[in-house]
Each structure stands twice: as C-alpha cells, then as structure tokens.
Scaffold this active site. Structure first.
Site, PDB file in Angstrom:
ATOM      1  N   THR A   1       1.645  -0.544   6.036  1.00 12.82           N
ATOM      2  CA  THR A   1       2.415   0.689   6.016  1.00 12.82           C
ATOM      3  C   THR A   1       1.825   1.658   4.996  1.00 12.82           C
ATOM      4  O   THR A   1       1.495   1.261   3.880  1.00 12.82           O
ATOM      5  CB  THR A   1       3.878   0.390   5.659  1.00 12.82           C
TER       6      THR A   1
ATOM      7  N   GLU B   1      12.376  -6.930  -2.357  1.00 11.27           N
ATOM      8  CA  GLU B   1      11.854  -6.411  -1.091  1.00 11.27           C
ATOM      9  C   GLU B   1      12.789  -6.747   0.058  1.00 11.27           C
ATOM     10  O   GLU B   1      13.063  -5.893   0.918  1.00 11.27           O
ATOM     11  CB  GLU B   1      10.471  -6.995  -0.825  1.00 11.27           C
TER      12      GLU B   1
ATOM     13  N   PRO C   1      -5.138 -10.581   9.611  1.00 10.97           N
ATOM     14  CA  PRO C   1      -5.093 -10.989  11.022  1.00 10.97           C
ATOM     15  C   PRO C   1      -4.650 -12.429  11.230  1.00 10.97           C
ATOM     16  O   PRO C   1      -4.027 -12.756  12.248  1.00 10.97           O
ATOM     17  CB  PRO C   1      -6.540 -10.772  11.486  1.00 10.97           C
TER      18      PRO C   1
ATOM     19  N   GLY D   1       8.888 -11.443   5.851  1.00 10.63           N
ATOM     20  CA  GLY D   1       9.232 -12.839   6.097  1.00 10.63           C
ATOM     21  C   GLY D   1      10.082 -12.955   7.347  1.00 10.63           C
ATOM     22  O   GLY D   1      11.157 -12.349   7.436  1.00 10.63           O
TER      23      GLY D   1
ATOM     24  N   ALA E   1      -1.008  -4.245   0.399  1.00  8.52           N
ATOM     25  CA  ALA E   1      -1.789  -4.907   1.448  1.00  8.52           C
ATOM     26  C   ALA E   1      -1.735  -6.415   1.261  1.00  8.52           C
ATOM     27  O   ALA E   1      -2.475  -6.980   0.433  1.00  8.52           O
ATOM     28  CB  ALA E   1      -3.235  -4.410   1.425  1.00  8.52           C
TER      29      ALA E   1
END
Length: 380
Positions: free
Chosen positions: A159, A243, A129, A365, A125
C-alpha cells in the site's frame, strides 16, 4: 448499553476531519478511484490541517496524542464520507508509530516532519510473492558492507508503494550465530537499486495505489536501520496489536455505515405494497446484524482502552481482528442482498463497500492465522 467511548476532544477532532473530508476529498474521490491513487495535493492539505501524525511528537510536527481514539475517529470519518483510503490510514498510524518509537533522535528529525506535513508519503514492505502472513518466510536479504547494507529481494501488495518517498522494509540479516534474523530498514525514494513494479489491479480499494517493489543490490546507509539488527520480528510482533486494532476500526465503522444505509433502504423501498424491512425474514436479518455490530463496537472500545493502557495482548487483538473483519464481510453480503438489483450495480455505495470489505479478512494476518494464534493461547 454504552457504545460511545469518545470524549469532547475526540468529537472536536471528528468535526475537523468531517469538514476537511467533505471539502478536500469527497468531490474528488470518484476521480481518484479512476486514477487508482489519491492526488498528492490531498496529502499536503491533510498535513496542513493537522490530520497526519496525530500521535507523533509535537517537536516534529505531530499532534503529540498517544490516544488511539484519535486514529479511530479519523477512520470513522473516512468511512462516513465514503473515502476509501487505506493508504492514509497506513501512513498515519501503522508506519508513523514505528518511526516514532523505533528510531533515534536523528532519524525522527529526518523523517517525521515530512510524514506529518504530507510531503513524505510512507509505506511498509513486508509481504512477498511467497511470504504473506508467515513473516519468517521472507526472502529479501540485507548484508552489511561497511557503513551500508545491501538489500536484495522483492515485495508485493504494498500500500502506497507507487507514491511512497519512504518505505520501511523487512529483510533477513544474519545473527552472530549465523541463523537468519529479521531487521527493519528505511529505504528512501531514489536510492540506487530500489525500483517499483506495476500497480496491482485490485478488486476493491481502487483509490489506493498498491504495487510491487524491487531491491537489486540496493545500498542503504547503516544509519537507516530501525532499532537493533535482528530485532525486527520482535518489533513487528509488538506492533501487530495496534495494526490489527486499526484494521478493526475500519471493519466496525464500515459495518455500522452499511447497516445504517440498509436500514434506511429497508424503510423506504417497497415490495408487494409494503416496506421490505417489514417482512419477517428481512426484519430478522437486520435485527441479527444490528446485534452483532453493537457487540463488535463494545469489544472494539474495550480493546482500544487496553491498547491505550499498554495491555492489549496479541491474542485479544487477534480475536478483535478476525471477528470484526468477518462481520464486515457478512454485513456487506447481507446488505447487498437487501438492496436487490440496485445493490449489484458497480457504482452503488453498497457494491463498493462489498468489494472493499473482502480484503479485510486477508491482510494484517488472515482469519485462519488469527484463529491459530488464539488456539495456541488455549494450549492447543
């Protein structure tokens, strides 16, 4: 030109993935897309088959394989089978790598066995927002209170957020000088103050649950801090090349699949009495895409070798991520065009890939952030 970087052991793993997915995933995938998430049973079956935690230590149920090519093979077989499961990829590579490298022996013994068996679904996480690519802008806080940290804040676009039994959460903590730093915490399902919001209705990746998460005076044991306090940004930056390579694995494999499917369509679909691929314009479109996809595969293989050797830089990972994901979107668009009206049907394979592809240039990104990183490396 050599585009295959795999060895016999990777191909053996590929065969295992292929048989498993054809038996346990493909027959149920349409239902998962309607449900908005993968059935719990798939996770446990994948764990039992040895497909989860491939790089996790053997003593905790993992495969002990530090070679990223195993992750790439898993991604390629998910793509080949048409199984849209970013949650599996995130769980299996991105999150497990943090838990295998940033944890104490006690933490590894607590969490890794469940991740490897599929009994424990994981999420990370980061996004909020008002903070996505700019991680320094997160507002979730963690305040030390005795042997606990008290977390307050909101996360979004997570996710596996709905099903996760374990969430790695980035939160701001105060440094000794009073300036805010970022720390990583593991929050387990059922922790008081941790709640889940609505499942987000996405354009693509329909079989993946993506949710909002809330932390309201959520008390997390201090023993659930990953690594050192205020070192989270460094950990995240260190993990981003992996990632982004993982995201690029999805991009390259998907582009290859879309191109192969469209070439077959171009050979068999006729217009004005001849295959549509024989028209010069269409032939040139496909020739251009084939060239670009081949180049993407070569650069991807290079970056995987660099990653395995511990040499992949943030800059090269950014180059790989933006180029391959933008290529994926471009291939999806051109291939859908060549499929004509049938390509625009919601349930057609190319339409699914088109809608799934669009987010690739955003998460992990954005393309714009990737170019900014590359520009800085040039002294600009």
């Amino acid at each position: 030109m050599e585009t295959n970087a795999y060895e016999a052991e990777h191909e053996d793993f590929r065969a295992l993935c292929r048989v498993f997915l054809e038996r346990e995933a493909v027959p149920y995938h349409d239902q998962w897309e309607r449900d908005g998430l993968i059935n719990d049973a798939l996770w446990k079956k994948a764990g039992a088959a040895g497909l989860l935690g491939v790089d996790a230590p053997v003593e905790h149920g993992g495969g002990g394989q530090a070679d990223f090519r195993f992750t790439a093979v898993f991604v390629e077989e998910l793509t080949r089978a048409g199984v849209t499961a970013p949650g599996l990829v995130a769980h299996n590579d991105i999150i497990s790598s943090y838990l295998a490298t940033r944890t104490t022996p006690e933490q590894r013994a607590r969490w890794l066995p469940g991740l490897c068996s599929g009994e424990l679904i994981a999420a990370i996480a980061l996004s909020e927002p008002e903070a996505g690519s700019d991680l320094a802008g997160i507002r979730t806080t963690a305040v030390r209170d005795g042997e606990e940290y008290v977390l307050n804040g909101q996360k979004t676009f997570i996710t596996n957020g709905e099903k996760a039994g374990l969430v790695v959460v980035a939160a701001k903590t105060a440094t000794p000088r009073g300036a805010p730093g970022i720390s990583l915490f593991v929050v387990e399902s059922g922790t008081p103050g941790f709640t889940r919001g609505r499942r987000l209705d996405k354009l693509g990746w329909r079989a993946s649950d993506t949710s909002e998460l809330f932390f309201d005076d959520c008390r997390v044991p201090a023993a659930h801090l990953l690594g050192r306090e205020n070192a989270g940004m460094g950990y995240l930056m260190g993990g981003l090349p992996r990632e982004r390579t993982c995201i690029s694995a999805v991009a390259v494999a998907t582009a290859e699949k879309m191109l192969a499917d469209t070439l077959e369509h171009a050979r068999t679909r006729k217009a004005f009495g001849q295959p549509i691929g024989s028209f010069q314009h269409n032939k040139f479109v496909l020739a251009s895409l084939d060239t670009e996809v081949t180049l993407a595969r070569v650069f991807f293989n290079h970056c995987v070798a660099e990653l395995n050797a511990g040499r992949l830089t943030v800059t090269d990972a950014a180059k790989l991520k933006w180029w391959t994901t933008e290529l994926q979107v471009r291939v999806a668009d051109r291939c859908l065009q060549l499929h004509g009206g049938y390509g625009y049907l919601r349930d057609s394979p190319i339409a699914r890939e088109w809608s799934n592809s669009r987010v690739q240039t955003i998460y992990g990104g954005t393309t714009e952030i990737m170019k900014e990183l590359i520009g800085r490396s040039l002294g600009l």
